[in-house]
Design an enzyme around this catalytic site. Sequence first.
Site, PDB file in Angstrom:
ATOM      1  N   TYR A 157       0.854  -1.198   0.000  1.00 26.24           N
ATOM      2  CA  TYR A 157       0.000   0.000   0.000  1.00 26.24           C
ATOM      3  C   TYR A 157       0.892   1.251   0.000  1.00 26.24           C
ATOM      4  O   TYR A 157       0.526   2.295  -0.528  1.00 26.24           O
ATOM      5  CB  TYR A 157      -0.948  -0.021   1.196  1.00 26.24           C
ATOM      6  CG  TYR A 157      -2.263   0.668   0.914  1.00 26.24           C
ATOM      7  CD1 TYR A 157      -3.227   0.079   0.099  1.00 26.24           C
ATOM      8  CD2 TYR A 157      -2.538   1.918   1.450  1.00 26.24           C
ATOM      9  CE1 TYR A 157      -4.429   0.716  -0.160  1.00 26.24           C
ATOM     10  CE2 TYR A 157      -3.740   2.560   1.198  1.00 26.24           C
ATOM     11  CZ  TYR A 157      -4.676   1.951   0.389  1.00 26.24           C
ATOM     12  OH  TYR A 157      -5.861   2.583   0.134  1.00 26.24           O
ATOM     13  N   LYS A 164      -3.286   8.343   3.111  1.00 28.31           N
ATOM     14  CA  LYS A 164      -4.493   8.145   3.924  1.00 28.31           C
ATOM     15  C   LYS A 164      -4.285   8.685   5.358  1.00 28.31           C
ATOM     16  O   LYS A 164      -5.227   9.186   5.976  1.00 28.31           O
ATOM     17  CB  LYS A 164      -4.893   6.664   3.961  1.00 28.31           C
ATOM     18  CG  LYS A 164      -5.372   6.114   2.622  1.00 28.31           C
ATOM     19  CD  LYS A 164      -6.583   6.847   2.085  1.00 28.31           C
ATOM     20  CE  LYS A 164      -7.221   6.134   0.908  1.00 28.31           C
ATOM     21  NZ  LYS A 164      -8.245   6.959   0.226  1.00 28.31           N
TER      22      LYS A 164
HETATM   23  P1  NAP Z   1     -13.035   3.966  -7.762  1.00 30.28           P
HETATM   24  O1  NAP Z   1     -14.393   3.575  -8.163  1.00 30.28           O
HETATM   25  O2  NAP Z   1     -11.936   3.741  -8.756  1.00 30.28           O
HETATM   26  O3  NAP Z   1     -13.043   5.498  -7.276  1.00 30.28           O
HETATM   27  C1  NAP Z   1     -11.882   6.289  -7.218  1.00 30.28           C
HETATM   28  C2  NAP Z   1     -12.183   7.568  -7.967  1.00 30.28           C
HETATM   29  O4  NAP Z   1     -11.106   8.521  -7.832  1.00 30.28           O
HETATM   30  C3  NAP Z   1     -12.348   7.320  -9.473  1.00 30.28           C
HETATM   31  O5  NAP Z   1     -13.572   7.886  -9.892  1.00 30.28           O
HETATM   32  C4  NAP Z   1     -11.161   8.065 -10.067  1.00 30.28           C
HETATM   33  O6  NAP Z   1     -11.375   8.510 -11.388  1.00 30.28           O
HETATM   34  C5  NAP Z   1     -11.059   9.214  -9.080  1.00 30.28           C
HETATM   35  N1  NAP Z   1      -9.848  10.006  -9.246  1.00 30.28           N
HETATM   36  C6  NAP Z   1      -8.552   9.580  -9.255  1.00 30.28           C
HETATM   37  N2  NAP Z   1      -7.734  10.633  -9.491  1.00 30.28           N
HETATM   38  C7  NAP Z   1      -8.527  11.735  -9.633  1.00 30.28           C
HETATM   39  C8  NAP Z   1      -8.292  13.107  -9.911  1.00 30.28           C
HETATM   40  N3  NAP Z   1      -7.050  13.602 -10.105  1.00 30.28           N
HETATM   41  N4  NAP Z   1      -9.364  13.959  -9.986  1.00 30.28           N
HETATM   42  C9  NAP Z   1     -10.619  13.497  -9.810  1.00 30.28           C
HETATM   43  N5  NAP Z   1     -10.920  12.209  -9.570  1.00 30.28           N
HETATM   44  C10 NAP Z   1      -9.883  11.340  -9.480  1.00 30.28           C
HETATM   45  O7  NAP Z   1     -12.566   3.168  -6.458  1.00 30.28           O
HETATM   46  P2  NAP Z   1     -13.104   3.174  -4.953  1.00 30.28           P
HETATM   47  O8  NAP Z   1     -12.518   1.952  -4.328  1.00 30.28           O
HETATM   48  O9  NAP Z   1     -14.568   3.399  -4.945  1.00 30.28           O
HETATM   49  O10 NAP Z   1     -12.334   4.417  -4.318  1.00 30.28           O
HETATM   50  C11 NAP Z   1     -13.007   5.485  -3.668  1.00 30.28           C
HETATM   51  C12 NAP Z   1     -12.303   5.807  -2.360  1.00 30.28           C
HETATM   52  O11 NAP Z   1     -12.474   4.716  -1.458  1.00 30.28           O
HETATM   53  C13 NAP Z   1     -10.794   6.027  -2.484  1.00 30.28           C
HETATM   54  O12 NAP Z   1     -10.405   7.087  -1.649  1.00 30.28           O
HETATM   55  C14 NAP Z   1     -10.236   4.707  -1.977  1.00 30.28           C
HETATM   56  O13 NAP Z   1      -8.916   4.826  -1.488  1.00 30.28           O
HETATM   57  C15 NAP Z   1     -11.229   4.444  -0.865  1.00 30.28           C
HETATM   58  N6  NAP Z   1     -11.216   3.075  -0.329  1.00 30.28           N
HETATM   59  C16 NAP Z   1     -11.457   2.002  -1.137  1.00 30.28           C
HETATM   60  C17 NAP Z   1     -11.418   0.717  -0.592  1.00 30.28           C
HETATM   61  C18 NAP Z   1     -11.666  -0.493  -1.459  1.00 30.28           C
HETATM   62  O14 NAP Z   1     -11.323  -1.617  -1.029  1.00 30.28           O
HETATM   63  N7  NAP Z   1     -12.255  -0.332  -2.624  1.00 30.28           N
HETATM   64  C19 NAP Z   1     -11.161   0.535   0.772  1.00 30.28           C
HETATM   65  C20 NAP Z   1     -10.937   1.659   1.575  1.00 30.28           C
HETATM   66  C21 NAP Z   1     -10.959   2.919   1.017  1.00 30.28           C
HETATM   67  P3  NAP Z   1     -10.817   7.599 -12.606  1.00 30.28           P
HETATM   68  O15 NAP Z   1     -11.673   6.390 -12.689  1.00 30.28           O
HETATM   69  O16 NAP Z   1     -10.941   8.494 -13.784  1.00 30.28           O
HETATM   70  O17 NAP Z   1      -9.385   7.276 -12.287  1.00 30.28           O
END
Ligand code: NAP
Length: 264
Positions: A157, A164
């Site tokens: 990570y 984070k």
């Molecule tokens: P996700 O669907 O890929 O969402 C992440 C989003 O961030 C995407 O829409 C991505 O856009 C956007 N992004 C990245 N760089 C950006 C930028 N410069 N400007 C604007 N948008 C940007 O994945 P997710 O898992 O739902 O992630 C959402 C949050 O949850 C994140 O903070 C992640 O760390 C957190 N999280 C996820 C998990 C897990 O297991 N999934 C666990 C804990 C926390 P693009 O698609 O265009 O790149």
Amino acid sequence: MISIDLAGKKALVMGVTNEHSLGWAIAEKLNAAGATMAFSYQGERLREKLEKLTAAHEGRRLYEVDVTNEAALKNMFGDLKSAWGSLDYLVHSIAYAPRPAMEGRFIETAPQDWNTALQVSAYSLVAVAREAEPLLGEGGSLVTLTYYAAEKVVPKYNVMGIAKAALEASVRYLAYELGAKGVRVNAISAGAARTVAAMSIPGFRKMTAKYTAIAPLKRMISHEEVGNLGLYLLSPMSSGTTGQTVYVDAGYSIMGMDPFDDPQ
Ligand code: NAP
């Protein structure tokens, strides 16, 4: 019966790529509770998908915003001010780290990769809160998404764990400053869930197998469980809670030892 009624409330969700996005899980709950919705997406390639996904959200607004682009952020909040006058809820569901920074050793993190990860995944919350502040009033609430690697080492990570940690600390400072206006800021620490961002983490599939073995509930979390916590933290149901990192992780974070190591 107790129900959460957000009719007349206005919510912006930033970071929905598809129906598996955690931001979408929260957006669905907000919409079901009656809130009027706006969404931001990073690049034009996502627009068509988001248009289809949100078609049933009456009166929804869509904005193309890369969070590193301050002018785009200003334009979006300027337009929201003209259209809505105010904003009640904001979901920040955005993270990114360059792939090499998550494949190699943490000690090798390149400065530009560190800066990118911290800027997109942590600083962006501060930038967004600053632009949103004039639109927010008493009862306003912000939620961001974080992960346990902020607190404990999760191999690979790497710099995202640092981002984070910065994000969670930013939540506390923002909660302190915005608290005087009656605006709350909290983080959801979600357990592993299958999304585009998660699948890009090296070894994610292996990690989920280990996860289900260790977590007290012996399973991964569902997207809906993240949505429910998001709804709770944004709504007046959690009116006394701010500056917190709240876990929805099937209990994984309470374990101090792998159950296979149980000496019994
Ligand atoms: P996700 O669907 O890929 O969402 C992440 C989003 O961030 C995407 O829409 C991505 O856009 C956007 N992004 C990245 N760089 C950006 C930028 N410069 N400007 C604007 N948008 C940007 O994945 P997710 O898992 O739902 O992630 C959402 C949050 O949850 C994140 O903070 C992640 O760390 C957190 N999280 C996820 C998990 C897990 O297991 N999934 C666990 C804990 C926390 P693009 O698609 O265009 O790149």
